[in-house]
Design an enzyme around this catalytic site. Structure first.
Site, PDB file in Angstrom:
ATOM      1  N   TYR A 148      -2.765 -20.250 -18.526  1.00 42.26           N
ATOM      2  CA  TYR A 148      -1.564 -19.519 -18.930  1.00 42.26           C
ATOM      3  C   TYR A 148      -0.357 -20.389 -18.620  1.00 42.26           C
ATOM      4  CZ  TYR A 148       2.015 -15.800 -19.039  1.00 42.26           C
ATOM      5  OH  TYR A 148       3.108 -15.028 -19.313  1.00 42.26           O
ATOM      6  N   ASP A 243       1.091 -28.317 -15.645  1.00 44.55           N
ATOM      7  CA  ASP A 243       1.827 -27.086 -15.358  1.00 44.55           C
ATOM      8  C   ASP A 243       1.573 -26.725 -13.892  1.00 44.55           C
ATOM      9  OD1 ASP A 243       2.756 -24.534 -15.021  1.00 44.55           O
ATOM     10  OD2 ASP A 243       1.972 -23.774 -16.920  1.00 44.55           O
ATOM     11  N   LYS A 271       8.288 -20.746  -9.756  1.00 47.65           N
ATOM     12  CA  LYS A 271       7.875 -19.975  -8.590  1.00 47.65           C
ATOM     13  C   LYS A 271       8.511 -20.472  -7.272  1.00 47.65           C
ATOM     14  CE  LYS A 271       4.043 -18.062 -11.013  1.00 47.65           C
ATOM     15  NZ  LYS A 271       3.808 -16.669 -11.218  1.00 47.65           N
TER      16      LYS A 271
END
Ligand code: PLP
Ligand SMILES: N[C@H](C=O)CCC(=O)O
Length: 432
Positions: A148, A243, A271
């Site tokens: 994702y 990522d 994050k």
């Protein structure tokens, strides 16, 4: 540990929320549908714990899905945000903090010389792909099943996280043209990767991967697989984009790329970078990054990009992460993983616990988890029942088989012991 007294206030808030928020939430995985219950509304967080709207306390393993590596409301992070807020919340003009944060990132990631900040990981992924396409003059992108990278149109195909939870193979509303340029390969499958690169290599702009995939649960790369990504990207002329929105600043100071000794062309971050406020980034060498406007002509912008509060939270968060912090987070994760294996075994339950410092997943299945198909073959009903039991024992797990637990530096030995007691009881109570 006493079970929740009532969830009446959460239930009432959820009923209200369903009238004004689609599904009652602002991001699907919060709804807890995958574990067959309604969401809890959170009132506040303190260190390793959250307190819900009914006053129930939980040890939190979601921790905002990763940003809160120091736990909730760390005093130094809160102080940094408060001080920044008092100076003004947003200017739409450069601030010194943005330069400092970019320097902190570059100091941690040898593959990075320059950083462009965004407000979400989704924006960072989308923008990194645009840059890769511009830099290579090619259109196709290779991604892995179960990975994702945010809700970027072209990457919402066989994606993990909430799409996996809800069994959505590709979202309606995504134009066929957006995914026509996406090549999907099973994770950890060297032959499939080589075959896909052989077929599409001359049109591939990028290979994009979570180096430690955590959106199909945590599924670690097999020995040599990340090196193969680098090799295949080089052989085809595609860029390698890692990522590290989840793994960056978490699994090690320099992310998974430092642990695995692999140098990407571009890195996507988020994050922990924003310390609990909305911040993300894409980053890489000067020659690539200077193609972005206004240095170059690849356009990308953001009203709140590099927001001073998010930058202050990120700087405070990163500066607290010394070597000792990473040692402690690793020890905490290892103890949790070992204790969860023991608790399951004591209850006669078969689980596969996958862990890397700062991340873990308990898969309800037998045997190694190598890819999305393995993860999807887990017993999701058993996982859901165990999660509901954990909540009743005061532990708040990520409510899906396709997510990672996020232990923080606030999860000390006593918290780990309480977690493992609750987990052992939950394994026993939900045994078939
Ligand atoms: C690996 C990965 N990349 C990208 C994203 C997208 O980030 P955001 O939710 O901030 O858009 C996420 C999480 O959502 C993620 O886990
Ligand atoms: N798995 C997602 C990101 O890491 C969970 C966060 C979200 O989409 O709400």
């Amino acid at each position: 540990m006493s079970p929740p007294l009532t969830d009446a206030r959460s239930a009432a808030l959820y009923a209200e929320a369903l009238k004004v928020l689609p599904g009652g939430v602002n991001s699907p995985v919060r709804a807890m549908r995958a574990i067959g219950r309604d969401p809890l509304f959170v009132e506040r967080g303190e260190g390793a714990e959250i307190v819900d709207a009914d006053g129930n306390r939980y040890i939190d393993y979601v921790c905002s899905w990763g940003p809160l590596i120091h736990g909730h409301a760390h005093p130094e992070v809160v102080a940094a945000i408060s001080a920044a807020a008092a100076r003004g919340t947003s200017f739409g003009a450069p601030t010194a903090g943005e330069v400092e944060l970019a320097e902190e990132v570059a100091a941690r990631f040898p593959s990075v010389e320059m950083v462009r900040m965004t407000s979400s990981g989704t924006e960072a992924s989308m923008s990194a792909l645009r840059l890769a396409r511009a830099a290579t003059g090619r259109e196709k992108v290779l991604k892995f099943a179960g990975a994702y990278h945010g809700h970027v149109d072209g990457l919402l195909a066989e994606a993990g996280s909430g799409l996996a939870t809800q069994g959505i193979p590709a979202s309606p509303g995504v134009p066929a043209a957006a995914t026509a340029a996406t090549v999907i390969v099973p994770w950890n499958d060297p032959q499939a990767l080589r075959a896909a690169v052989a077929e599409h290599g001359d049109r591939l702009a990028a290979i994009v991967a979570e180096p430690y995939p955590a959106n199909m649960g945590v599924v670690l790369p097999r020995e040599g697989f990340l090196a193969l990504l680098r090799e295949q990207a080089d052989a085809s002329g595609a860029l390698l984009i890692l990522d590290e929105v989840i793994s960056g600043f978490r699994v090690a100071r320099g992310g998974a790329q430092a642990r695995e000794q692999i140098r990407p062309d571009l890195t996507i971050m988020g994050k922990v970078l924003g310390g609990g406020l909305p911040a993300a980034a894409y980053a890489g060498p000067r020659a690539l990054m200077e193609q972005i406007a206004p240095a170059g002509d690849v356009y990308q912008a953001g009203t709140l990009s590099g927001n001073p509060l998010a930058v202050a939270a990120g700087l405070a968060t990163l500066r607290l992460l010394d070597g000792d912090a990473y040692d402690r987070l690793e020890a905490t994760t290892t103890a949790l993983a070992a204790g969860l294996r023991d608790g399951a075994a004591a209850a006669g339950r078969t689980v596969e616990v996958v862990d890397v410092p700062g991340l873990l997943t308990v898969f309800f299945r037998e045997g190694p988890v190598r890819d999305y198909a393995d993860a999807a073959a887990s017993d999701r009903d058993a996982h859901a029942a165990w999660c509901r039991a954990l909540l009743a024992h005061g532990v708040y797990p990520p409510p899906s088989q396709f997510e990672a637990w996020f232990p923080s530096l606030a999860h000390d030995d006593a918290v780990v012991r309480r977690t493992l007691d609750a987990a052992a009881a939950a394994f026993q109570e939900t045994a078939p």
